[in-house]
Each structure stands twice: as C-alpha cells, then as structure tokens.
Design a protein around this motif. Structure first.
Motif, PDB file in Angstrom:
ATOM      1  N   UNK B  75       1.979  15.152  -1.984  1.00  8.18           N
ATOM      2  CA  UNK B  75       1.838  13.698  -1.882  1.00  8.18           C
ATOM      3  C   UNK B  75       0.583  13.242  -2.613  1.00  8.18           C
ATOM      4  N   UNK B  76      -0.483  13.993  -2.439  1.00  6.48           N
ATOM      5  CA  UNK B  76      -1.734  13.543  -3.024  1.00  6.48           C
ATOM      6  C   UNK B  76      -1.741  13.718  -4.528  1.00  6.48           C
ATOM      7  N   UNK B  77      -1.020  14.719  -5.013  1.00  6.54           N
ATOM      8  CA  UNK B  77      -0.853  14.808  -6.466  1.00  6.54           C
ATOM      9  C   UNK B  77      -0.310  13.485  -6.995  1.00  6.54           C
ATOM     10  N   UNK B  78       0.711  13.020  -6.325  1.00  5.39           N
ATOM     11  CA  UNK B  78       1.290  11.743  -6.732  1.00  5.39           C
ATOM     12  C   UNK B  78       0.275  10.611  -6.590  1.00  5.39           C
ATOM     13  N   UNK B  79      -0.444  10.642  -5.454  1.00  8.07           N
ATOM     14  CA  UNK B  79      -1.377   9.539  -5.211  1.00  8.07           C
ATOM     15  C   UNK B  79      -2.488   9.516  -6.248  1.00  8.07           C
ATOM     16  N   UNK B  80      -2.938  10.701  -6.686  1.00 11.22           N
ATOM     17  CA  UNK B  80      -3.990  10.734  -7.706  1.00 11.22           C
ATOM     18  C   UNK B  80      -3.495  10.088  -8.989  1.00 11.22           C
ATOM     19  N   UNK B  81      -2.270  10.416  -9.319  1.00 13.54           N
ATOM     20  CA  UNK B  81      -1.698   9.841 -10.532  1.00 13.54           C
ATOM     21  C   UNK B  81      -1.634   8.324 -10.416  1.00 13.54           C
ATOM     22  N   UNK B  82      -1.207   7.903  -9.250  1.00 14.23           N
ATOM     23  CA  UNK B  82      -1.146   6.461  -9.025  1.00 14.23           C
ATOM     24  C   UNK B  82      -2.544   5.866  -9.170  1.00 14.23           C
ATOM     25  N   UNK B  84      -5.102   6.928 -10.939  1.00 14.38           N
ATOM     26  CA  UNK B  84      -5.580   6.815 -12.312  1.00 14.38           C
ATOM     27  C   UNK B  84      -4.821   5.727 -13.058  1.00 14.38           C
ATOM     28  N   UNK B  85      -3.549   5.595 -12.724  1.00 10.98           N
ATOM     29  CA  UNK B  85      -2.780   4.525 -13.362  1.00 10.98           C
ATOM     30  C   UNK B  85      -3.387   3.175 -13.035  1.00 10.98           C
ATOM     31  N   UNK B  86      -3.728   2.996 -11.757  1.00  7.94           N
ATOM     32  CA  UNK B  86      -4.320   1.721 -11.355  1.00  7.94           C
ATOM     33  C   UNK B  86      -5.655   1.509 -12.053  1.00  7.94           C
ATOM     34  N   UNK B  87      -6.461   2.563 -12.072  1.00  7.10           N
ATOM     35  CA  UNK B  87      -7.766   2.433 -12.709  1.00  7.10           C
ATOM     36  C   UNK B  87      -7.605   2.035 -14.176  1.00  7.10           C
TER      37      UNK B  87
END
Lengths: 566, 130, 320, 492
Positions: B75-82, B84-87
């Motif tokens: 889940x957190x792999x996904x959240x990290x990607x999210x 960085x996308x937001x950033x």
C-alpha cells in the motif's frame, strides 16, 4: 371519448402559442376561437375525474369536473371571451400571450383535483398575470408588479408548505374539504386568504390592478380572486371565521373607495367588497349560501369586468383616470356611459340586474342562519357599494363638472365586448333560473318576492339620497391627487424604511463590532508583539489556504472530542 | 506498557508538524514541504504497523519463519508514488504561479487577487452607470 | 528557516532517514522507493523550482499561535486516540492474523515468486498498482498541461552559446558521468528483473532509469538531451506503458478469466503468473521512467526559458 | 462479456486516455473521448439494469477472492452513481470541443481530453470498487487530473485556486488514507464488506473512533461541507467551463457516495449514528452550510461564483437528508444527487456558452442577455427554477422528499428552515433573471449571437431531462429508493 381527457387549459396554452407566432387578423380570429371552442368542449364534458397519474407517492388528478368547478369553468370562459374581444385592438404580443396563459392557468386551477396541481397553477397565475401589469411599462407598474409578484408567490409557497403538511398528516393530496384543524389547514387557509384579498392581505390588489394595462385589468379582475373564492368554497365551506372576515371585507373598502380618486382603484376596492359577499356566503356554508357565493362570483366576473372595461375605455380614450380630471364625458361617449350605468346597476344589485339575483341569496342565507349583525353589515355594505360604484363612478366619469375632454366612444371591439357583458347582466337579472340551473345545489330560491325587491329598492334610494345631499352640501370628500395608503403603508413605506434602517443598522453594528474587535485585537496583539518583538503581523493571519487547513484540524478535533466524550 | 505505542506518537507528532507547516507558512514551496512531511508520517504509520517483532523482510527464503506483514508495504509503495505525483504537480503549479504573479508568497498572491477583483467590479459598476 | 535551499535539503535528509527507518522495519521495497523518490526525485524537482523562484522566503511572517494551539490540541486528541491501538510489533495483532497470512503462506504456491511484496503488488492487488501507474501517468500529463511551452521558439544563438560554455566547465564531472550512466542504466535493468526475488521492481527501476537520463541532462544541457530523447517519444513510451499494463488484463479477460487473472495467460497457472508479472513490471517501468523524464524536462525547460528571458532582458537593458 | 461489465466500466475510459495521447489530433481525440465516455455510459446503463433485476454484482479482479484480492462490488447505489457520472460526462463532452477552442490554447487540447478521461476514470473507479484502499488510489487519479484541469483555466486565479485545491485535496485524501490505515490496523482487512463484518467487534475502541473521524473529515473536505468548503468556489469559478460543468455535477457526488458508503456500509448505521452524534452534527453543518452559502451566493458578482456557492448549499440539503438516516431521507439524498447533477451541469454548460460568446460571466455582462441568447438564458432560468425547487422540475421532487422525510421525523423546524433556504435561492436566481431580462445591455457592449449548436444540444438535453424527471420521477425514484432500502438493510 378521447376528447374528454383534454383539460380546458390545454386549448389556452395552444392559444398562447398561436398568439406568439401569428400576427394581425389571423391572430385575432384564432384567439377568439380559443375560448369558444374550449367552452363548447367543456359543455360536452360529463362530471367526473378525467385524468389521473401517479406522482411521487400520490395520486394526482389534474382534471376533475363537478358542478362547482364547472360553474367557474363556464364563467372563466365567458370572461376570457369577453376580455379577448375587448383587447383585440392591442398589438402587444407579450400581453396577448400572457393573457392567454393567465386564463389557462385560472382554468387549470379550477379543475385541479389535488393540491399539487392547484399549487402549480396557483403560481402560474401569479407569473403569467404579472406581465399584464408590467406590460404598461411604467416605473410604477414595474414596482407594483414586483410587489404583486412577491405576495402572490409567497401565497403559493405557503400553499405548498400547507400541502406538504397536509400530505404528511393525511397521506393524501386530495383537494377537497380541508377545514381549519391542524397546521396544514391553517397554512392553506392563509394561502387562499392572501389570494382572496382578505383584510390586511388585500393591498396587492388595490396596489397592482390600477397599475395594469387597460385590457390587463379586465383579465386580472376576472381570475385571481375568483380562483381563491373557488378554492375556499371547495375546502372551507361552513368555516365560521370566514363569515367575519367576509363581513369585514365588505365594509372596510367602502371608506377607501369613497375617498379614492383613481377610478380604477375605486373599482379595485369594490372588487374586495364584492368578494367579501362571497366569502360570507362560503362561511355560512348552507346550500343557499354557497349557491349565493358561487352565483355572485359568476355575476361579479361579468359586471366587474364590465365596469373595468368602461373605465378602461375612458382611460384608453382620454389617458386620464382620476375622478378629479374627468367629467362630462356623457356627451361624447354616450354608449360607454350607458354600458357603464348597466354595470353600476348590476353591482349595486338593482332588481332586474344580475347583482340582485345573487347578492340577495347570500343575505337571505345570513338571515336564515341567524346572523343578524352580519346581515346588517352586509346591508350597510350594499348601500356603500351603490354609493361608490353605482353612483360615484358613472357620476365623476361621465357627468359632474365638465372637464372639457372631448373623447369619442372607444373602438368597436371594446364596445362590443362591453355590450356582451351588459347583455349578460340584464339577461341574468331578468331570467335568473338559467343561472340557477348551473348551481351546485338545488334550493328553489326565487329572488323576486316583494320583501326583497322593496327592501333593496328602498336601500338604494336612501343611498342615492345621501350622495346627492352630500354632494350638494359640498361635504363630499374632494377628489385629491393622492395615493391613498391603507395597510399597504406597511410595506410600501414602512418596510423599505425599516429594512433600510435595519440593514444599515446591522451593517453599522457589524462594522462597529468588527472594528472594535479588530482594534482590540490589534491592541492586544501589538502588546504581545511588542513583548515578543514580533511586529503586528499576527494580524495578517487570515490566509485562506492556511485557514482552510486549520479548519480541517479543527473539525478533526471536534469529531474526535465528540466521539471520545460519548 | 503504554510505551508500546511510541511509534504512533511519533507519527502523530510528525503529522501535526506537517499540518502546522501547511497552516502557518505562506511560502508555497514550504507548504508543499509540509504536505510531504504529512504524507511521510502516514507512511511511517503503515510501515510500523506492519512490523512483527522478530520477523524479517517479506521475501521468502530458506529458514525464515516469521515475516513482517507485506500488505502495508504494498500500500505504501502506491502511496509514495501518489505522494511524488502530487508533489510534482504542486511544484509545477508553483512555477506557473510564480510566472503569473511574480511571487510565491500567499500574502502577495492574495493581495493581487483582491486587487484584480476590485478592478473588475469597478469596471462593471462603471459600465452600468454609463 | 528562510533559506529554501536548506529546507529542501533537510526534507531530502528526512526522506533518507525515513527510508532507513523503513529498512529497519523490514520494508525494504518501500525503503528503496522512498530513497529513490523522496530523497531523489522530489528533492531534485524542488531544487529546480527553487532556482526558478528564488531561494529565500519572504521574512515578515510570524507563526500564528492559534494554529499552533489547534494543532497541539488535535495532536493530543490523536495521541489519546492511540491508546487502544495494538502495541508496536506484537505478532498476534489483528492486522497480522486476517488477510496477510495467506499471502505469506500461499503466495509461493499460487504466484511462485519469493518476494511477497511483489506478488501482492503485481498479482493479488494488481489493480491497485495499475491505478498507481495511472496516477503517475496523470501527474505526467498534468505537468505537461501546465508547463509545456508548445513549439519551442527558435533558439537565440547567443544564449545557447552561453549555455554551452557553461556546460563545458565541468569537464571532469562530465566524463565521470558519461562513464557512470551506462552502469546506472544497467543497474536499472537489474532492478527491473530482480523485482521478483529481492527488493525492486518496475517502479524503482523506472526511477533509476530516469535518474540516469536526468543526470545526463543536467550536465549536457537540455538541448543535447532533447536530441537524444525527444518529447513525443517519451510520451509514446508513457502511454505504451499504461497500455501494456492494461492489455495484460484485457488479454486475460479475452482468455476467459477475470481482468488481471494471469493464470489464464499460459497453460500453467504459475507460468502465467510469471509472464503476467513480468509484463506489467515492464509497463510500470516504462511509464514511470518516461513520466519522470517528462516531468523533469518540463521543469527544466521552464527554467531555461525563464533564464533566457532574463538574459535577453539583461542584454537589452545593457544595450539601452 | 456481460460478466466483465463492472471492470470494463472503469477500464474503457482508462485505456482510452493513453490512446488519446497517441492520437494527437484534437478533433480526433475529442471524438474518441466522446466515444469512450458514451461506451462507459452504455455500460453503466446495462449495469444498472442488471443490478435492478438480479441484485449485487461482485467481480474479483485478478481472480483472487474478496478479502485477498480487490473486489468490484456493484449494488444499486453504485450503479446509480455510475450512471450519473458517465451520463453527465458524455453529455458535457459534446460541448467540449467548441468550448475549449476559446478557453484553452490549441496545443493543450489533447492533454485536456486525456485529463478529462482520467478524471472520469478516477470517479468511476471510486464508485465501483469494494476495496477501501483502491478508493484512495482512484481518488488520487481523479484529484490529480482535477488539479491540472482547473489550472487550465484562462485566468491566473485558476492557478491559485488549483493550488489551494491541491493542498486541501491532498490533506483530505491523506486523511482518508489514515482512516483506512487505522481500520486496517484493527481488522486486518481492506475489503469493505469484510470490514463491515469485522468492525463491530472492535467498534468501541478509540482507534476506530479516530479512524472514523479521519475518514469523515477527509470525505467532508472533498464534499465541501461547511466549513470545509472554502476551496470550492474559486476552483469552480476559474476552471474552464467544461470542467466546471463536469465537476459540479459529479465531483461532490462522488464524495457523498463515499460518505454514504463509509457510514452505512463500512461502519454501519448503528455505529455511525448511535455511537457518535453524527446526526446532530451533520444536521447542524448542513443547515449552516445552506444558509451561509446561499447568502454568500447572493452577494457574488461573478455568476459562476453564484452557482458555485449554490453547489455548497445543495451539499447542505443533501447532508441534511443524509442525517435523517431514514429510508425517505436517504431516498431524498440520492434523488438530489441525481437531480442536482442534472441542473448544475445544465447551468454551468449554459454559462460555458455565455463565456464562449462574451468571454466572461460577470453579472453585469448578463444585462440584456435574455434577448440576445434566448435559448441559453432560458436554460439558465429553468435550471435556476429547478434549484429553487419549483414544481415540474427535478428540484421539486427531491426537495419534496427531503421535506417529507423531515416531517416524518417530526423535525418540522428544520423543514421550515429548508424552505427559508429555498427563498434565498429565489433571490440569487432572481438577480440573474433580472439582469438578463430587465436590464439594458451595458453601454458599449457588443451584441452577441445565440450559443453555437454544440452547446445548445447538450444544454437542452439536460434541461429536458430536468423537466422530464421532474414530471415523471418514477425511474429515478425507483432506483434511489431501492438503493436507500438496500443501504438500510430493508429488503425491497
């Protein structure tokens, strides 16, 4: 037969469409055809509920035909027919279209079998009729129309709320006897009352009708209040409160009518007075009284229309409508004068004119049920009617001092329309049983017995005497160029004033409070800041995204707190 | 034994620091930094809840019986990607805002916006009067 | 702290620290990603932005006490709220006893990959990962929509000259980097394929690959980099990655199984799983790498544009 | 293929997005996205049909059964929302090409459609999924594309609005993520169905309370429920018109879906409404929202602002209906979701047409527009009437149900407040009518023509729907009440 299922407002809607897209003679012919066809169609329709469908959880019946609704249906057709003829010369599409729609919504309301349908047409009545007022295109008419619209819409909203409560209480939306028990009954009663021009709520009428166009007023006088009378007769027959309200309605306008100068406004007051008779009849609630109320409504549509038409003709030809500016017109407008006098005689209930055959029914019913005081009030009101409508209007307009105006009789279509009305007035007066056959109850009533005729004639003559005497002595209230304000003072003068003051006061207080808070905060912050050596910029805190985020934190804290406390 | 919750407290503290930065700082980049800290605190929350005492990384190998919970990692792999996308998107917005307003301070931008609004309203009223 | 540069560097360090914390928490995959993304890409992007917007914050700000209060209050409520939580590291917490055990015990049999994280990521919860790829794709498109300058104006010769001269200064670094880049790319490929067995996978590989290109760009200038990899090619790869991923699902659907049911991809279910995971990891890798490059290019382009404008302004200012 | 409908619903627009990137030509991309969206709409219709006849559809992605893999779970509620979202998206897209021609630079058209499709994908994904974490992923897809779409607006304020939205949206999404994490911590599962079974055992722990608080606040932020609404007005106002029309009709709906899903399905009625004073809180916030937002709408100078604030007020109505937690109240809420989507998309599209012709939507530029753009203005007026809740429009139907629900509960003071709120709506709609029909055009303004056909078609499609469903509400009512009943666990 499939034709049965076409409710009478449909032809009028089509008529409105036609009026919108055609011009000239074709339009005139089609527009005249609409009420004729629709009226004949209505003549064929048997009683019963002809259209039903489910909406939400309720059964709606937008087309219900019974004796009561038929009666109003007929008279509305007649009124529409006459008014259309009367307005044939008008070349204003806006007026024609909205008049057609207006008549249609009146019919829709009368044949509505449930409160929701009634509400829809109730509001449509307001929205379509307001254009008849605005069509005069003067600043006064715009403002008056606006006030009119607001009050009418308000009435609709109250009706809707009432219907809502009614549905919640009874699980049905049927438009039948409602009665005054429960909050729903009261709300609906108030809604009807506003439209019916109950005292205090009557100002929209005297305010707006005189501001409408010449032809617009004729339409207006026929539908709005009569729909309300119909609704009262349907839902509140025998409600005693109505008797007193009605009696008040018959009396108080007289005073205003006597001092009013604008002759169309005089008629507007007399309209309230006449509606008062009907309301009393409904309040008494016996078969005779209801008959009286209904038949009086029927007649009133015709003779009040006639009076408005004749005054309209005067306004149309001379451009003036104030009693003080007019006079002596009988020489140049003889036909109008005669027709006006017929109308005046009818409204004053001269024997052999239509007013007589219906008004006396209400009064007899009052006597029969033992409302002696009410009977006396009605008697007084009758005299008053004769005084202001029967004598004052024809006198100031056509006789009195010669104003020097040299206007000829109005266009043919106007005269023709007035002639039809006058003919009807006399016909009904002479041969009332045709009218009586249409009434919801069969009472075998005969207006032409000796006591009635004598009492009425006596009354009329004394009233005339009073007028003559007052006039000769110069004690008659002078016709002044002024707008008489009665209760409408409240919203025409006081409310704007109050609101203006209130709002400005609120803004002032608001500003004051904010300023003081700001100042106080500023002081305290500067104090804090000076201590912390951080200057004043604590004030610059309201940064939207910052404050938004803060709200998030606050909400979170609140939720947490609430859940932990539990 | 309340000490057994210290991981959660760290998370809460980080979370609130992040939120505070978003609230209190007017610099747009700093707000994004705050947001990043806020998001990272959530990563820590998830990962620390996945840890099993004595477990090892969830890669199957001989002789290891106890593993930490792999699901939060996913889940957190996904959240990290999210994150960085937001950033990235946020920073792109910052660049554009900098070009359009000439500043990346909330105060200035707010001020400029109010000015524009006043101007348009002024124009409107003038147009109506004339 | 007024210096944004320091702020960004601290954030980078914070990310690295948390990455090492993740290693301690057995989350090696996550640590890998956090190091590459948090400490790498996002720090880099922030630095680029700072060069555009200026590196110091405006000074006249004070910390709203109210906000602090609210935050502290909310925080203490939250800490209070943690009191019922399962303690850290307890093995029989509900979280470890419901869904997760199946992954640990059965994944080898069902998916056939030692790295449980990868098998959960790519097979059990393949759709989440698909969503993740789409998020990245969205971000790439979003950044492009915001920043792309359309057709690049004719390069001003003077400014390009200045650029080139600037790049020529760091000769040593350039040569070293030139030597490094192939290795980085190779490493990226290793990570890509090794994801099944150890930490790593399409996402990390994509980021590393992108890092190589970005490094190249930083040293040799955007113009040169553009010649090597042009915009529409990157876009194509980004789209292709998403499509590849999706098509794996569609193919499995056409084979009569559910979306992303890799078992249907080959006659042997485990082989099918292998194939499916391989393909989608490629899809992830392609999209991530190309989107990262795309984002960086767009940022850098803006920066160059702005610097050019300033230079032109300066030149004009001088000539006046 | 029928059995794959749930996933196809999301996959079709999703796969269409990267394909658009390859197509490049903007005209082509437009047609293609329209096509994709229309297919999504058809799928949603089929799904709804299927759900209404045969009950809940469950689809296991990857073939892994529910708590281990991700499940798509379509019941009446989801199907209803899928229909709303994909329907509105399709209709709005018809006008897109014409509208963005004026508002967005040529080279960004393709990107615009891609983002639009991705945003659609995100919303559809949120609604279809039965997995809590999957919600978060798709939430981010839809949010990220939303930020970018809003930033495409012409005015520079669009950038600022988008930035604010980004900050708030990210906080909201992260809150939801935290909530999901805490739930997961207590139950060990992410599947909603599974969660709803396992949560009651641990319901009385503070962790679950915290989780609930986080989820609710996060959702309320997305929902723009007062006082977390501050990001919305500017975001809606400065976004490109098409985007506004699409988002106003769908974005908050999705958030409400989440609210309903989490409170009713995941946490369960008894937990959400008895353990916590959610009912009172939502009633209070909803009512305050109605009044604050409606009053704010009255004072706006920009017509888009007016309707943006009105959207916040409408959220208030929806939340009030929700707070009754009865079947009628929930039916009203769901009906209003549908109806509000119809009216707002129509109004904002019409405003888009005004922007197309006039270049702005300041109230003063509306002066005299009634004669110049009669069809467009008529649409705005009908939409406005619907907002007020005039009979024969959809607004009436849902308001009627809301009031009935309140009276059923015996909350008649609330009912009266709701009616007063409607009067505020009369005022702000009237200001526009007055400007358009009763004022003379501004001095020096150039007369404009009626909106182009590609605007009028979708606008009047929506307006017709407004009136049709206002008169014959059987269809929408049937679905809404079925969904409400299934949520409250009453067999229909």
């Amino acid at each position: 037969m499939w034709m049965i299922e076409i409710p009478p407002f449909i032809p009028f809607l089509i008529g409105a469409l036609i009026a919108a897209f055609t011009r000239g003679v074709l339009r005139n012919i089609l527009m005249i055809a609409v009420p004729i066809i629709s009226g004949l169609h209505l003549w064929m329709v048997p009683e019963g509920i002809h259209l039903q469908f489910a909406f939400l959880d309720y059964q709606l019946s937008p087309y219900r035909v019974d004796k009561l609704s038929l009666m109003f249906g007929y008279v509305f057709h007649i009124a529409a027919f006459i008014a259309i003829i009367y307005s044939l010369h008008v070349k204003d599409t806006l007026q024609q279209v909205s008049a057609m729609l207006y008549a249609g919504s009146g019919l829709g309301a009368v044949f509505a079998g449930d409160l929701l349908t009634l509400f829809v047409f109730w509001e449509l009545l307001a929205f379509t009729s307001v254009f008849l007022i605005w069509a005069r295109r003067t600043p006064q008419s715009y403002v008056a129309g606006m006030r009119y619209l607001i009050i009418q819409v308000l009435s609709g909203v109250i009706l809707l709320v009432g219907a809502l409560f009614y549905a919640a209480e009874n699980g049905t939306l049927d438009f039948s006897y409602i009665g005054l028990d429960g909050i729903a009954g009261w709300l609906i009663f108030i809604a009807f009352g506003i439209k019916c021009a109950f005292p205090v709520a009557h100002n929209w009428l005297t305010d707006a009708y005189p501001e409408a166009t010449v032809t617009g007023t004729v339409f207006l006088s026929a539908f709005t209040t009569k729909v309300a009378v119909y609704a009262l007769a349907r839902s509140y027959p025998g409600t005693e409160l109505l008797i007193y309200i009605g009696a008040a309605m018959t009396c108080f306008p007289i005073f205003f009518a006597v001092i009013e100068n604008d002759l169309r406004r005089v008629l507007a007051y007399s309209l309230i007075n006449q509606v008062g008779f009907m309301v009393v009849g409904i309040g008494i609630g016996t078969a005779l009284a209801i008959n009286g109320a209904v038949s009086h409504a029927f007649n009133d549509v015709i003779f009040k229309g006639l009076l408005f038409m004749s005054m309209g003709a005067v306004l149309h030809m001379t451009g003036k409508i104030n009693g003080s500016d007019l006079g002596g017109l009988y020489k140049t407008m003889p036909k109008t004068t005669i027709l006006c006098i017929v109308g005046a005689a009818s409204i004053s209930a001269f024997p052999l004119f239509s007013g007589f055959v219906s008004k006396s029914m209400v009064m007899s019913a009052a006597l029969e049920e033992g409302y002696d005081w009410i009977w006396l009030m009605l008697l007084f009101a009758s005299a008053g009617v004769f005084h202001h409508a029967g004598i004052k209007i024809p006198y100031f307009a056509f006789f009195a001092h010669d104003s020097g105006l040299k206007a000829s009789d109005p266009p043919k279509n106007m005269l023709f329309a007035m002639t039809i009305s006058a003919g009807l007035c006399i016909a009904i007066g002479i041969y009332p049983s045709a009218l009586y056959a249409l009434l919801p109850y069969d009472t075998g009533y005969n207006p032409y017995d000796a006591t009635h005729v004598l009492a009425q004639t006596q009354l009329l003559f004394f009233s005339a005497l009073a007028f003559v005497w007052l006039n000769l002595k110069g004690m008659y209230p002078p016709e002044l160029h002024s707008t008489n304000l009665d209760c409408d003072w409240v919203y025409r003068r006081a409310m704007p004033l109050v609101f203006q003051n209130m709002f400005s006061a609120i803004w002032k207080i608001d500003r004051m409070v904010r300023d003081t808070i700001k100042e106080k905060l500023g002081h305290s912050f500067t104090y804090l800041a000076s201590k912390n050596n951080r200057l004043s910029s604590l004030l610059s805190r309201n940064h939207p995204s910052g404050s938004m985020a803060m709200w998030v934190a606050v909400m979170l804290a609140i939720y947490l707190l609430l859940s932990f406390v539990k | 034994m309340i000490i057994g919750l210290y991981n959660d407290w760290v998370v809460v503290v980080l979370m609130m620091i992040g939120l505070y930065i978003v609230i209190a700082h007017g610099n747009l980049i700093k707000k994004i930094v705050g947001l990043a800290i806020f998001q990272t605190s959530v990563f820590i929350l998830y990962i620390s809840m996945a840890k099993v005492e004595g477990g090892s990384a969830p890669i199957l190998a001989e002789g290891i019986k106890q593993f930490s919970n792999p699901l939060p990692h996913v889940l957190i792999l996904t959240a990290i990607v999210v994150g960085v996308a937001t950033t990235a998107l946020g920073l792109a917005l910052v660049i554009r805002i900098n070009e359009a307003y000439g500043s990346i301070e909330e105060e200035d931008i707010q001020h400029l916006d109010n000015q524009t609004q006043d101007e348009t309203e002024l124009q409107a009223t003038e147009g109506e009067q004339s | 702290m007024k210096d944004l540069f320091a702020v960004v560097m601290l954030l980078g360090i914070y990310s690295l620290l948390s990455a090492s914390f993740f290693v301690a928490m057995d989350a090696v995959d996550v640590a890998f990603t956090e190091a590459a993304v948090g400490a790498g890409i996002s720090t880099l992007l922030m630095l680029v932005v700072i060069t555009i917007t200026g590196r110091s914050e405006k000074t006249t700000r004070h910390k709203p006490l109210l906000a602090l209060l609210v935050v502290v209050f909310t925080g203490s409520m939250l800490i209070y709220g943690t009191f019922d939580m399962p303690y850290f590291g307890i093995a029989d917490a509900p979280i470890h006893s419901h869904v997760a055990p199946r992954y640990i015990q059965e994944s080898m049999k069902e998916v056939g990959i030692p790295n449980i994280v990868t098998s959960v990521l790519a097979s059990y919860r393949a759709f989440d990962t698909f969503g993740e790829v789409v998020v990245i794709f969205t971000a790439g498109i979003g950044v492009m929509a915001l920043l792309s300058v359309g057709r690049r104006p004719e390069e001003n010769e003077k400014t390009t000259a200045i650029d080139d001269s600037m790049h020529e200064q760091y000769l040593v670094i350039r040569i070293v980097t030139k030597m490094l880049i192939p290795f980085i790319l190779l490493y990226a490929l290793y990570v890509q394929f090794h994801g099944d067995f150890g930490p790593g996978g399409g996402f990390q590989a994509g980021v590393i690959f992108a890092a190589a290109i970005i490094l190249y760009t930083m040293l040799f200038g955007l113009t040169t980099a553009r010649k090597v990899i042009n915009q529409s090619f990157i876009q194509f790869i980004a789209a292709a990655g998403v499509l590849l991923y999706g098509c794996v699902g569609i193919v499995s659907m056409l084979n009569g199984a559910n979306f992303f049911d890799y078992n249907a991809l080959a006659s042997d279910p485990v082989a099918g799983q292998h194939l499916g995971i391989l393909l989608i990891e490629w899809g992830v890798g392609c999209t991530v790498a190309s989107v990262m490059i795309m984002i960086f290019f767009n940022f850098a382009e803006r920066r160059e544009m702005q610097q050019n404008n300033e230079k032109i302004n300066n030149i004009e200012g001088d000539s006046l | 293929m029928i059995s794959h409908l749930p996933v196809l619903q999301v996959i079709v627009p999703l796969m269409a997005a990267p394909i658009c990137l390859l197509l490049k030509r903007s005209q082509l991309v437009w047609l293609f996205s329209l096509f994709a969206s229309a297919i999504a709409f058809i799928i949603s219709v089929l799904l709804l049909q299927q759900v209404m006849t045969s009950g809940v559809i469950s689809y296991e992605l990857g073939g892994w059964e529910a708590p281990w893999g991700i499940e798509y779970r379509i019941d009446q509620l989801n199907a209803f929302l899928l229909l709303i979202i994909s329907g509105v998206s399709t209709v709005v897209l018809i006008a897109a090409q014409t509208s963005i021609e004026k508002e967005i630079p040529k080279e960004k058209h393709t990107l615009f459609y891609i983002l639009y499709l991705l945003s659609l994908t995100g919303m559809l994904g949120i609604v279809s999924t039965g997995d809590a974490f999957n919600v978060f992923v798709f939430l981010e897809i839809s949010s990220l594309s939303a930020y970018a779409l809003i930033a495409l607006g012409q005015d520079r304020r669009a950038l600022w609005a988008s930035y604010q939205y980004l900050i708030m949206g990210t906080i909201g999404a992260t809150f939801i993520l935290i909530g999901i994490g805490l739930m997961y911590q207590m139950t060990g599962t992410l599947n909603m169905q599974d969660l709803s079974q396992r949560l009651p055992d641990v319901a009385q722990t503070r962790t679950v309370f915290t989780a609930f608080a986080f989820v609710i606040v996060g959702v309320c932020l997305k929902l723009a429920l007062f006082p977390l609404h501050l990001w919305l007005p500017n975001a809606y106002t400065y976004a490109p018109s098409i985007v506004t029309a699409f988002f106003a009709a769908t974005a908050t709906k999705v958030a409400i879906y989440l609210l309903i899903r989490f409170t009713f399905t995941v946490f369960g009625l008894s937990f959400s409404f008895t353990t916590l004073p959610l009912q009172e809180l939502f009633l209070l916030l909803g009512l305050t929202g109605i009044f604050v937002a409606s009053s704010a709408a009255i004072y706006q100078k920009n017509v888009k602002h007016v309707f943006a604030y009105s959207s916040i007020a409408q959220v208030g109505y929806i939340v009030v209906g929700f707070s009754t937690s009865t079947i009628t109240g929930l039916t009203a809420t769901l009906l209003h979701l549908f109806n509000h989507a119809l009216m707002k998309s129509a109004i904002f599209l019409a405003l888009g047409a005004v922007v197309y012709r006039l270049g702005n939507v300041q109230l003063s530029s509306f002066n005299g527009l009634g004669r110049q753009m009669p069809l467009t203005m008529a649409a705005i007026v009908i939409g406005g009437l619907s907002l007020i809740g005039v009979p024969l429009t959809v607004g009436f139907v849902s308001k009627w149900y809301l009031l009935t629900a309140l009276l059923e509960k015996g909350w008649w003071p609330v009912a009266i407040l709701i009616l007063l709120g409607s009067l505020l709506a009369v005022i702000y709609v009237w200001r526009i009518v007055e400007a358009a029909y009763f004022k003379k055009p501004l001095a020096g303004s150039v007369p404009v023509k009626e909106a182009p056909l590609f605007f009028l078609i979708p606008i009047w499609l929506l307006i017709t729907a407004n009136i049709y469903f206002g008169i014959d509400s059987r269809l929408s009512l049937k679905v809404a009440s079925a969904a409400a009943q299934s949520l409250l666990g009453v067999s229909p």
